[in-house]
Structure formats: structure tokens, C-alpha cells
Design a protein around this motif. Sequence first.
Motif, PDB file in Angstrom:
ATOM      1  N   ASP A  21      50.183  -9.710 109.245  1.00  0.00           N
ATOM      2  CA  ASP A  21      49.188  -8.954 109.024  1.00  0.00           C
ATOM      3  C   ASP A  21      48.864  -8.783 107.479  1.00  0.00           C
ATOM      4  O   ASP A  21      48.275  -7.871 106.959  1.00  0.00           O
ATOM      5  N   GLU A  22      49.391  -9.893 106.732  1.00  0.00           N
ATOM      6  CA  GLU A  22      48.976  -9.767 105.549  1.00  0.00           C
ATOM      7  C   GLU A  22      47.472  -9.829 105.070  1.00  0.00           C
ATOM      8  O   GLU A  22      46.876 -10.516 105.773  1.00  0.00           O
ATOM      9  N   PRO A  23      46.880  -9.036 104.260  1.00  0.00           N
ATOM     10  CA  PRO A  23      45.597  -8.929 103.807  1.00  0.00           C
ATOM     11  C   PRO A  23      45.011  -9.868 103.243  1.00  0.00           C
ATOM     12  O   PRO A  23      45.663 -11.035 102.650  1.00  0.00           O
ATOM     13  N   VAL A  24      43.698 -10.229 103.375  1.00  0.00           N
ATOM     14  CA  VAL A  24      43.019 -11.325 102.771  1.00  0.00           C
ATOM     15  C   VAL A  24      41.744 -10.891 101.659  1.00  0.00           C
ATOM     16  O   VAL A  24      41.327  -9.812 101.968  1.00  0.00           O
ATOM     17  N   SER A  25      41.659 -11.833 100.787  1.00  0.00           N
ATOM     18  CA  SER A  25      40.385 -11.340  99.790  1.00  0.00           C
ATOM     19  C   SER A  25      39.586 -12.803  99.645  1.00  0.00           C
ATOM     20  O   SER A  25      40.049 -13.982  99.984  1.00  0.00           O
TER      21      SER A  25
END
Length: 506
Positions: A21-25
Motif C-alpha cells: 500500500d505504498e502511496p503514489v504521486s
Amino acid sequence: MVILTGETLTMEEVRRVVCEDEPVSLAGSSREKIITSRKTVETMLAEKQTMYGINTGFGKFSDVVIEDDDLEELQLNLIHSHACGVGEPFSEKISRAMLLLRANALIQGYSGVRIELVEQFLHFLNEKVHPVIPQQGSLGASGDLAPLSHLALSLLGEGEVFYNGKRTITEAALQDAGLTSLTLKAKEGLALINGTQAMTAVGVITYLEMEKLLRQSEQVAAMTLEGLHGIIDAFDDDLHRVRGHQEQMDVAARFRHMLQDSLLTTRQGEQRVQDAYSLRCIPQVLGASWQTFNYAKDKLETEINAVTDNPLIFSEKNNVISGGNFHGQPIAFAMDFLKLGIAETANIAERRIERLVNPQLNDLPPFLSPNPGLESGAMIMQYSAASLVSENKTLAHPASVDSIPSSANQEDHVSMGTIAARHALMMLQNTRNVVAIELICAMQAVEFRSVDKMAAATREFYKNARSIVPSITKDRVFSTDIEKLANWLKDCRESKINHEGSVLHE
């Protein structure tokens, strides 16, 4: 934080986003490309240019021109009419992977969508809002139309999603997550659903799980070799070097490393001159399975950074081109090929199970039973393994050789790539159960031989597995043991193999 550029996404980054569940940008350079692409679409619309799917109907309706006032309704109708998926939904991991891969395709600046649409993908990923997407209904050309339409529904606040561990209506989840639904503009509905992200997402999850299972199957096979006093000479470097296949040499090297201090393996001539193929040919067979894996890996790594919708906007040339990048044939072939490697991993494991339980093929207690006759021991576990292997053989039939025309024969050749990917994942799950059964039998065999004589590497693996499933001291419901061990094989710590061929645990 994974920064999306559309062109640099790696399998490791996919794993971190999907599994951790690593965030993204969004990269700043990609933001500019998206804005430029959208301006091109709006300019062409203002100039009354006719563009497929933007101001025309879809498929066989491509010759029907749509009035300006109806362009937004056209896109919404597209999503509603194409959301025809059936069956059980994909897992949350696959749904999450589809969100990631579709976003990565759209941000390259060839799709003509607004920045708001891309940001909606990122919000869903970062807030862990995962669309409920039925597994069945895609032909794998014109893209994964049905699955991606269900994904698109959730972006619009419709349909269902998984959120906070529950399946719920999208509108409620968006409210809880502090998000708002999206309204589609011209081109955006088509841009959402033309693509290969369903088959590719399933392929990526299969890839990630198969890499782990192949390594584990080697560890289990090494333990089986000890339980059957297997001949280590068959793994000699000279033997495999003259064949020349790198994957085969790598497998043999890992076995030599794992079993270097074993007191249970034998040399040729000590007990027998040579072993049966299921022991002697492990490097040749599993090496070939690694080859199918590496081929699929190469195609998947290309596809996760591919632009696969239609039509495509080339702003620098002020051009819109209708083509067929949505056709899933490369992934269909890759998944069908991978299925062969998965099938053979199970096939050879089941044959080793037979050698562990058949008293005519070893000097172990019949069926590894603690009280042969009164108790059946592992007898029916071999049946289950045989059943799973047989089912795999049916699923291994290539989906990519089939094609059924659609859209009044406008779309007259399709890939069936999503079926190939789904079957590959089903086969992988079957194979994990077969490997779990082999592990149960191998552990019983080495206990009969003496755990103290095992190699250090296999003994460590044995101890970890024994913490999940106890020894067979009397007959019990072995289905529970198989399930526990299969779940452990799937969820235990990631295995890595260093350049010397040893198996490490992080």
C-alpha cells in the motif's frame, strides 16, 4: 512514495504499491504532458474534426457522428453499457494493480484526458478505495472493456468498492474517504476502458507469486531429495554447463549450495546408479519453468509502461491516430507460455510425492503412515495433488489461439488474454497446494531419516514449516494442513536468491 512518470514503473514498485500500500504521486513532467494532450483534444473539438470515440460512436457505430451537446452523455453511456462483467470479483490486490497500471498509461500524455481524471486514480490508490471488478467478460481486444468499465464506474461514484476491509457502495466509501465523484468529459470514457490493464494486473500478481513459489518449490524438492537419499551428482556443475541453459545451471547451483552439508544425499553407485527423472531432472525441468517466467516477466515489464488505449493523441504533430494498441496478444502469449511453466512445476512435484508415498519406490513406511493399514497417512494427499495437476492440464490449454468476432465483425480478432492470465493465476494457486502437499510428505520422510542429518538450509526451512503443520502421528483431517501450509507459502517472508545460489530469508 512511488513517483509515476508513465515510462519508468518497475515490478518492484508495483509490488510495493499493490502489496504494501505504498502511496503514489505524479511526476511534474507528466502533469505537463497530460495538460498539453487535453488541450489538443479540446482544440480539435472546437475545429469540428471527426475523431473516433471522441465525437463518434464506438465499434461498429464509429461512423455515427455525435453532436457537441451529447459528448458527455456519450462517454457516460459507454461506461454504463460496457459494464457487463460477471462472476466473482478480482481480489483487492488485482483491483489495486489495475488502478495503478491504468493511471500509469494515462499520464504519458497520449490519451487526451484531464488532469482531474488522473488525480482521481491517485486518490483511490492513496485512500485504498478499490473497485469491485467482476473477473469474467473480457475478450482482451478493444482492451479489457468490461473489467475496466467497472473500474471506471467507481471513479464516477457508481458501483461498488472495497474500502476498510468491507465491500460497500462507492458513494458511501467516497464520502468516508473525503473524495468526490468524477464527471467524464469528451474522450475520457473511452480512454478509461481501452487498455490491457486487467490482463496485465492479473499477470503481474501471478508473476510476483510465481517467483516466490518457484524458489520455494526448489527448497521443497531439495528436502525431498534428502528424504529419498537422492543422488547429488546429477546437480554437478560440469553436467549442466555443457547443456548451456543459464536457468538450468542456476537451479543446479542453488541445489548444490542448499545441500552442500547434507548427510542424507548420496553419490552415484552408493545406493543406486541414478535416480528417477523427477529427482535427476529437477534442474532441467525447473530451469525451463524459470525460462517461461523470464519471458513473461519481460513482456509484463514492457506492458506496465505501455500506452494501450485508442485513439492516441500526438500533440507535437497535432494528430489523432486510431490503431490497436489495446490488443492483448503479447500478454496473451506470455500468460499462455507461463502456464506451461506453472503446470510442469506441479507435474514434477506430484511425481516426487508419488515417490515419497509409494512403498514400491522407496524404503519409507507405506504412504508415510505412522501405523500402515490402520491409518492411511498421506495416501489421499497424493490423490489431491494428482487432481490438481490434472486440472492444471485443462487450464493450460492456450486461450490465445481462440478468437470470436465481436461488434458486428468490426472487431474480428481478439486475444482472450484476460482468460489466459486468469487461468495462469488459478494454476498457480493449484500448484501452490501441490507444493504444500510435497512439503508435508518431505518433512515426514526426513524425520524418518533423521532431521539432524539434513543440510543446514533445508533444516531451517523444515523447522519453519513445522511451526505451521505438526508431524503426522496419526490420521487427521489433512485438508486443514494443506491449506495452512499453502497460505504460509504464499504469505511467508519474501525469499531472495543471491548470486552464489543460496536461498536467503529477509
